[in-house]
Design a protein around this motif. Structure first.
Motif, PDB file in Angstrom:
ATOM      1  N   PHE A 149     -93.725 -51.231 -62.065  1.00  0.00           N
ATOM      2  CA  PHE A 149     -93.564 -52.689 -62.063  1.00  0.00           C
ATOM      3  C   PHE A 149     -92.109 -53.142 -62.050  1.00  0.00           C
ATOM      4  CE2 PHE A 149     -97.776 -51.956 -64.020  1.00  0.00           C
ATOM      5  CZ  PHE A 149     -98.502 -52.442 -62.952  1.00  0.00           C
ATOM      6  N   VAL A 194    -108.885 -58.180 -68.136  1.00  0.00           N
ATOM      7  CA  VAL A 194    -109.484 -58.211 -66.803  1.00  0.00           C
ATOM      8  C   VAL A 194    -108.459 -58.742 -65.806  1.00  0.00           C
ATOM      9  CG1 VAL A 194    -111.225 -59.327 -65.366  1.00  0.00           C
ATOM     10  CG2 VAL A 194    -111.844 -58.422 -67.625  1.00  0.00           C
ATOM     11  N   LEU A 195    -107.742 -59.746 -66.239  1.00  0.00           N
ATOM     12  CA  LEU A 195    -106.705 -60.309 -65.375  1.00  0.00           C
ATOM     13  C   LEU A 195    -105.608 -59.277 -65.098  1.00  0.00           C
ATOM     14  CD1 LEU A 195    -106.246 -63.898 -66.832  1.00  0.00           C
ATOM     15  CD2 LEU A 195    -107.140 -63.270 -64.575  1.00  0.00           C
ATOM     16  N   LEU A 196    -105.230 -58.594 -66.134  1.00  0.00           N
ATOM     17  CA  LEU A 196    -104.163 -57.603 -65.970  1.00  0.00           C
ATOM     18  C   LEU A 196    -104.609 -56.464 -65.048  1.00  0.00           C
ATOM     19  CD1 LEU A 196    -102.702 -57.455 -69.582  1.00  0.00           C
ATOM     20  CD2 LEU A 196    -101.589 -58.327 -67.527  1.00  0.00           C
ATOM     21  N   MET A 197    -105.867 -56.084 -65.243  1.00  0.00           N
ATOM     22  CA  MET A 197    -106.405 -55.028 -64.393  1.00  0.00           C
ATOM     23  C   MET A 197    -106.375 -55.464 -62.936  1.00  0.00           C
ATOM     24  SD  MET A 197    -107.339 -52.323 -65.967  1.00  0.00           S
ATOM     25  CE  MET A 197    -108.149 -51.587 -67.359  1.00  0.00           C
ATOM     26  N   HIS A 198    -106.733 -56.714 -62.748  1.00  0.00           N
ATOM     27  CA  HIS A 198    -106.732 -57.275 -61.411  1.00  0.00           C
ATOM     28  C   HIS A 198    -105.322 -57.183 -60.809  1.00  0.00           C
ATOM     29  CE1 HIS A 198    -108.321 -59.618 -58.179  1.00  0.00           C
ATOM     30  NE2 HIS A 198    -107.371 -60.539 -58.298  1.00  0.00           N
ATOM     31  N   TRP A 199    -104.375 -57.557 -61.608  1.00  0.00           N
ATOM     32  CA  TRP A 199    -102.965 -57.502 -61.196  1.00  0.00           C
ATOM     33  C   TRP A 199    -102.568 -56.068 -60.858  1.00  0.00           C
ATOM     34  CZ3 TRP A 199     -98.703 -56.210 -64.877  1.00  0.00           C
ATOM     35  CH2 TRP A 199     -97.438 -56.393 -64.293  1.00  0.00           C
ATOM     36  N   SER A 201    -104.472 -53.609 -59.964  1.00  0.00           N
ATOM     37  CA  SER A 201    -105.071 -53.053 -58.754  1.00  0.00           C
ATOM     38  C   SER A 201    -104.454 -53.679 -57.513  1.00  0.00           C
ATOM     39  CB  SER A 201    -106.592 -53.269 -58.775  1.00  0.00           C
ATOM     40  OG  SER A 201    -106.858 -54.657 -58.778  1.00  0.00           O
TER      41      SER A 201
ATOM     42  N   LEU B  10    -111.448 -48.493 -61.584  1.00  0.00           N
ATOM     43  CA  LEU B  10    -111.222 -49.820 -62.146  1.00  0.00           C
ATOM     44  C   LEU B  10    -112.565 -50.523 -62.415  1.00  0.00           C
ATOM     45  CD1 LEU B  10    -109.149 -51.909 -62.937  1.00  0.00           C
ATOM     46  CD2 LEU B  10    -109.138 -52.706 -60.571  1.00  0.00           C
ATOM     47  N   LEU B  14    -114.226 -52.004 -65.904  1.00  0.00           N
ATOM     48  CA  LEU B  14    -114.568 -53.407 -66.045  1.00  0.00           C
ATOM     49  C   LEU B  14    -116.045 -53.589 -66.385  1.00  0.00           C
ATOM     50  CD1 LEU B  14    -112.508 -54.883 -63.108  1.00  0.00           C
ATOM     51  CD2 LEU B  14    -111.987 -54.899 -65.543  1.00  0.00           C
ATOM     52  N   ALA B  22    -114.113 -60.577 -62.110  1.00  0.00           N
ATOM     53  CA  ALA B  22    -112.700 -60.730 -62.426  1.00  0.00           C
ATOM     54  C   ALA B  22    -112.299 -62.203 -62.418  1.00  0.00           C
ATOM     55  CB  ALA B  22    -111.861 -59.941 -61.426  1.00  0.00           C
ATOM     56  N   ALA B  33    -102.063 -63.869 -69.622  1.00  0.00           N
ATOM     57  CA  ALA B  33    -101.950 -62.703 -68.749  1.00  0.00           C
ATOM     58  C   ALA B  33    -100.614 -62.709 -68.025  1.00  0.00           C
ATOM     59  CB  ALA B  33    -103.096 -62.695 -67.743  1.00  0.00           C
ATOM     60  N   GLN B  37     -97.594 -59.942 -68.124  1.00  0.00           N
ATOM     61  CA  GLN B  37     -96.962 -59.407 -66.913  1.00  0.00           C
ATOM     62  C   GLN B  37     -95.442 -59.557 -66.999  1.00  0.00           C
ATOM     63  OE1 GLN B  37     -98.667 -61.266 -63.447  1.00  0.00           O
ATOM     64  NE2 GLN B  37    -100.742 -60.732 -64.108  1.00  0.00           N
ATOM     65  N   ILE B  40     -93.923 -57.108 -69.330  1.00  0.00           N
ATOM     66  CA  ILE B  40     -93.752 -55.752 -68.776  1.00  0.00           C
ATOM     67  C   ILE B  40     -92.582 -55.718 -67.793  1.00  0.00           C
ATOM     68  CG2 ILE B  40     -94.818 -54.025 -67.262  1.00  0.00           C
ATOM     69  CD1 ILE B  40     -97.518 -54.799 -68.548  1.00  0.00           C
ATOM     70  N   VAL B  41     -92.543 -56.689 -66.921  1.00  0.00           N
ATOM     71  CA  VAL B  41     -91.529 -56.675 -65.868  1.00  0.00           C
ATOM     72  C   VAL B  41     -90.137 -56.924 -66.431  1.00  0.00           C
ATOM     73  CG1 VAL B  41     -90.744 -57.848 -63.772  1.00  0.00           C
ATOM     74  CG2 VAL B  41     -93.162 -57.322 -64.072  1.00  0.00           C
TER      75      VAL B  41
END
Lengths: 205, 372
Positions: A149, A194-199, A201, B10, B14, B22, B33, B37, B40-41
């Motif tokens: 990332f 779920v959102l993070l997983m989506h991101w 993938s 994945l 889920l 999703a 969320a 992100q 992390i970044v």
């Protein structure tokens, strides 16, 4: 961080192989900071990190005739740099038997200040817990997240740099998020994950 | 982490828990969320002082010029590699430094031919040993010759020269007994080293080695070194023979051969095996050991032995020149037990009778001819 498109990447690399001074300068401008930050993950001594960066660039220049013509520059530099940093770490610390150089990778996750100002108190609390959980991840999973990332690499490239197989690399990534989930069952973060997983993938490849 | 570890998809992850879609739950979650992100970044984004970064570039730029010292460096590398190769080559090609004893034996060859058995103490002091079948016994730092009661002091290196027509039995300081056949030379120390017992042999000898696991016994002979692990065996290594042989009677020995410059070979023998060295090639075969050791009892056992080989042995034993004048020299063989305590004429009678030959005197020796 400026991203080099494939075409620009190839032109720049061609000039690197030809020994064009300006190309080396551009390469340095584009990637030196990324390498510097990656180095800081392994070793706090900035002089050592700068030595490694200098070595990397002078090696690149002196062995430019042996370079393969088509490479992903970002990937190539990170991979070579990681090797140099690992060698440097091995020289400065005495590794005990249970510890490998990879285990020296360290990074600290913090809730970002911008969000903290505007977020509700409950969310702030949740972010702090999430940060703690991220910080508790094993070094290798943190390195994977960092390369994927922060350095914008694909799973294939991360696997190549970390010298693991691509499936292992993916497993490692999912495990990181799954660990977050299992550790946080008390609070309603599942939709968030779920959102993070989506991101995650979407960022594949 | 192994590649064989579980690889959850994945979708699996889920679908394991509740909501399988999703779809974003609510804006607050979405925001959270996004915050994660960013978390992390944004981690590990330390800033680098631009002037520090610029000065590093200046260092690098200074090195990005075609530099010939790289090639000089390359030259040093190549030179070092060549030196290493030369050193390895020299190490291989250099004549093997033998032990001090072997060097001594090779540097002090007896000048004149002797008709008496001689014991040479050190380099110069020569003692005549009387008798066709003499015996020497080493004990302490002295040597007793033919059971005389007065031992004479021994030197560091001793050489026993047994000429044609003579044999000798020598008992070394460690109890090892060596029977030396005619025309042989044995070099040995008066007292052995603590961890290695070494002797040098030219000619033929039968060894009965006193067992001592802490000090292996080495017999250095022409073309073959025999490492002994406590045993009895016969070594035949006359420099004027085309073949050298080691015959093991009991125990075990290891042969060390040197072929030319590079070939090294070791071979262990089992009892009743003979290692035969001919033209640098080692052949191991099963033999009747008595045929090779009977000489120490004054007998010569032959089994289809070429006649010329027998004559050579008899020449050494009796010190009388023997020739074979025949139409097919080398093809005649002889089988039988020859008693060498008999005089030579009796022995020749037996050989000639079995081969339809006759012998006649020629100068100081004899020549065997076909019967007319």
């Amino acid at each position: 961080m400026n991203d080099v498109s494939t075409a620009a990447n190839n032109i720049l690399w061609e000039s690197i192989i030809n020994g064009d001074q300006e190309a080396y300068r551009e390469l340095y401008e584009l990637f030196a900071e990324m390498l510097y930050r990656y180095g800081l993950r392994y070793i706090q001594d900035t002089a050592t990190i700068k030595d490694c960066i200098q070595d990397l660039f002078t090696d690149l220049y002196h062995y430019r005739r042996n370079l393969s013509p088509k490479v992903n520059i970002r990937y190539y530099l990170l991979r070579s740099f990681r090797r140099k940093i690992h060698t440097a770490v091995k020289k400065t610390v005495t590794l005990n038997r249970a510890m490998e150089v990879e285990d020296f990778f360290s990074i600290t996750y913090e809730p970002d200040k911008e969000t903290q100002i505007i977020a509700a108190e409950q969310q702030q609390q949740m972010l702090r817990i999430l940060a703690e959980e991220l910080n508790a991840l094993p070094a290798r999973q943190k390195e994977l997240l960092f390369l994927k990332f922060n350095c914008s690499l694909s799973y294939e490239e991360v696997a190549g740099i970390m010298k693991i197989s691509v499936p292992t690399c993916r497993t490692l990534a999912y495990r990181a998020f799954r660990q977050l989930r299992t550790n946080m069952e008390k609070i309603p973060v599942l939709p968030l994950l779920v959102l993070l997983m989506h991101w995650l993938s979407q960022k594949n490849n | 982490m192994k590649p064989g570890d579980e690889q959850p998809k994945l979708e699996d992850l889920l679908s394991n828990d509740g909501p399988s879609s999703a779809q974003p739950a609510d804006p607050a979650q979405q925001e959270l969320a996004a915050a994660v992100q960013r978390m992390i970044v944004n981690a590990g984004q330390e800033s680098w002082d631009p002037s520090d970064k610029a000065s590093l570039w200046n260092n690098i730029a200074g090195q990005l010029v075609p530099q010939h010292f790289r090639y000089r460096y390359l030259f040093v590398k190549v030179a070092a590699a060549i030196l290493v190769l030369l050193a390895i080559g020299a190490w291989w090609l250099w004549p093997r430094q033998h032990s001090a004893l072997v060097q001594f034996a090779q540097q002090h060859r007896p000048a004149e031919n002797t008709t008496d058995t001689r014991l040479i103490l050190g380099q110069n002091k020569s003692v005549v040993v009387q008798g066709k079948n003499s015996s020497l016994v080493y004990a302490g730092s002295g040597v007793t010759i033919n059971a005389n009661n007065t031992p004479i002091p021994a030197e560091e290196y001793n050489t026993l020269i047994v000429p044609y027509g003579r044999r000798s039995r020598v008992q070394l300081e460690d109890g090892t007994v060596v029977f030396l056949n005619a025309g042989s030379r044995l070099v040995y120390p008066a007292t052995f080293k603590q961890h290695k017992r070494e002797v040098y042999l030219e000619g033929e000898g039968f060894f009965d080695i006193a067992p001592n696991a802490a000090a292996p016994f080495y017999v250095y002979a022409y073309g073959v070194a025999t490492e002994v692990l406590g045993t009895t065996f016969n070594v035949s290594a006359y420099p004027d023979d085309a073949r050298q042989s080691v015959v093991l009677v009991s125990g075990s020995v290891r042969l060390h051969l040197q072929h030319g410059l590079f070939g090294k070979q070791t071979r262990e023998l089992q009892p009743a095996e003979m290692g035969l060295l001919e033209d640098d090639a080692l052949e191991v075969s099963h033999v009747n050991v008595n045929a090779y050791t009977a000489w120490k009892e004054g007998r010569l056992l032959n089994l289809h032995t070429p006649l010329k080989d027998i004559l050579k042995k008899l020449t050494r034993y009796y010190n009388i020149k023997l020739d074979l004048d025949s139409l097919q020299p080398g093809l005649e063989t002889f089988s039988g037990d020859l008693d060498l305590d008999e005089n030579l004429e009796n022995v020749l009678d037996i050989i000639c009778a079995a081969n339809s030959l006759r012998y006649e005197r020629q100068g100081k020796g004899f020549v065997l001819k076909e019967k007319d």
